[in-house]
Write a protein that holds these residues in place. Structure first.
Motif, short mmCIF file in Angstrom:
data_model
loop_
_atom_site.label_atom_id
_atom_site.label_comp_id
_atom_site.label_asym_id
_atom_site.label_seq_id
_atom_site.Cartn_x
_atom_site.Cartn_y
_atom_site.Cartn_z
N UNK A 10 0.84 -1.20 0.00
CA UNK A 10 0.00 0.00 0.00
C UNK A 10 0.87 1.25 0.00
N UNK A 11 0.32 2.33 -0.54
CA UNK A 11 1.02 3.62 -0.56
C UNK A 11 1.33 4.03 0.87
N UNK A 12 2.52 4.57 1.08
CA UNK A 12 2.90 5.00 2.41
C UNK A 12 3.55 3.90 3.24
N UNK A 13 3.78 2.76 2.66
CA UNK A 13 4.36 1.63 3.38
C UNK A 13 5.88 1.63 3.29
N UNK A 14 6.47 2.68 2.78
CA UNK A 14 7.92 2.74 2.64
C UNK A 14 8.33 2.67 1.18
N UNK A 15 9.62 2.83 0.98
CA UNK A 15 10.15 2.81 -0.38
C UNK A 15 10.09 1.40 -0.96
N UNK A 16 9.87 1.30 -2.27
CA UNK A 16 9.88 -0.02 -2.91
C UNK A 16 11.23 -0.71 -2.72
N UNK A 17 11.20 -2.01 -2.64
CA UNK A 17 12.42 -2.81 -2.48
C UNK A 17 12.61 -3.63 -3.75
N UNK A 18 13.78 -3.56 -4.32
CA UNK A 18 14.08 -4.33 -5.53
C UNK A 18 14.49 -5.74 -5.14
N UNK A 19 14.14 -6.70 -6.00
CA UNK A 19 14.57 -8.07 -5.80
C UNK A 19 14.67 -8.75 -7.15
N UNK A 20 15.40 -9.83 -7.18
CA UNK A 20 15.53 -10.62 -8.40
C UNK A 20 14.69 -11.87 -8.23
N UNK A 21 13.85 -12.13 -9.20
CA UNK A 21 13.01 -13.32 -9.20
C UNK A 21 13.47 -14.23 -10.33
N UNK A 22 14.00 -15.36 -9.98
CA UNK A 22 14.50 -16.29 -11.00
C UNK A 22 13.40 -17.30 -11.34
N UNK A 23 12.97 -17.26 -12.58
CA UNK A 23 11.92 -18.15 -13.07
C UNK A 23 12.49 -19.09 -14.11
N UNK A 24 11.85 -20.23 -14.25
CA UNK A 24 12.22 -21.12 -15.34
C UNK A 24 11.76 -20.47 -16.64
N UNK A 25 12.25 -20.98 -17.74
CA UNK A 25 11.84 -20.44 -19.04
C UNK A 25 10.33 -20.56 -19.22
N UNK A 26 9.76 -21.68 -18.79
CA UNK A 26 8.31 -21.89 -18.93
C UNK A 26 7.53 -20.91 -18.05
N UNK A 27 7.99 -20.69 -16.84
CA UNK A 27 7.32 -19.75 -15.94
C UNK A 27 7.40 -18.32 -16.50
N UNK A 28 8.55 -17.96 -17.00
CA UNK A 28 8.74 -16.63 -17.56
C UNK A 28 7.83 -16.41 -18.77
#
Length: 86
Positions: A10-28
């Protein structure tokens, strides 16, 4: 109590946090197709999926975590206490 999807990120919950999500080729590919079908970004689909998961599975208070872990341990004592009357 689960976290509502509206509260997650929700807005006001702090700054966005970046992360890396590794998916299989099929998931992607499935994510790409879903995003295109909805006319939104892959990130939006993934963020919504996380929010929906947390709404059904998330725990919001330490008390709930303790109760989940310890309720069975004290079940007999709690049943006895429930039988008491003034």
């Amino acid at each position: 109590m689960p976290v509502s999807p509206e509260r997650v990120g929700a807005v006001g919950e702090g700054a966005p946090v970046a992360m890396t999500l590794r998916l299989s080729a099929a998931q992607s590919e499935a994510l790409r197709i879903q995003a295109r079908a909805e006319g939104v970004s892959m990130q939006d689909v993934a963020k919504r999926a996380v929010a929906e998961y947390l709404a059904g599975h998330g725990r919001t208070t330490p008390l709930e975590l303790v109760l989940d872990a310890e309720l069975d341990r004290y079940a007999d004592a709690l049943r006895e206490l429930a039988r008491w009357t003034d």
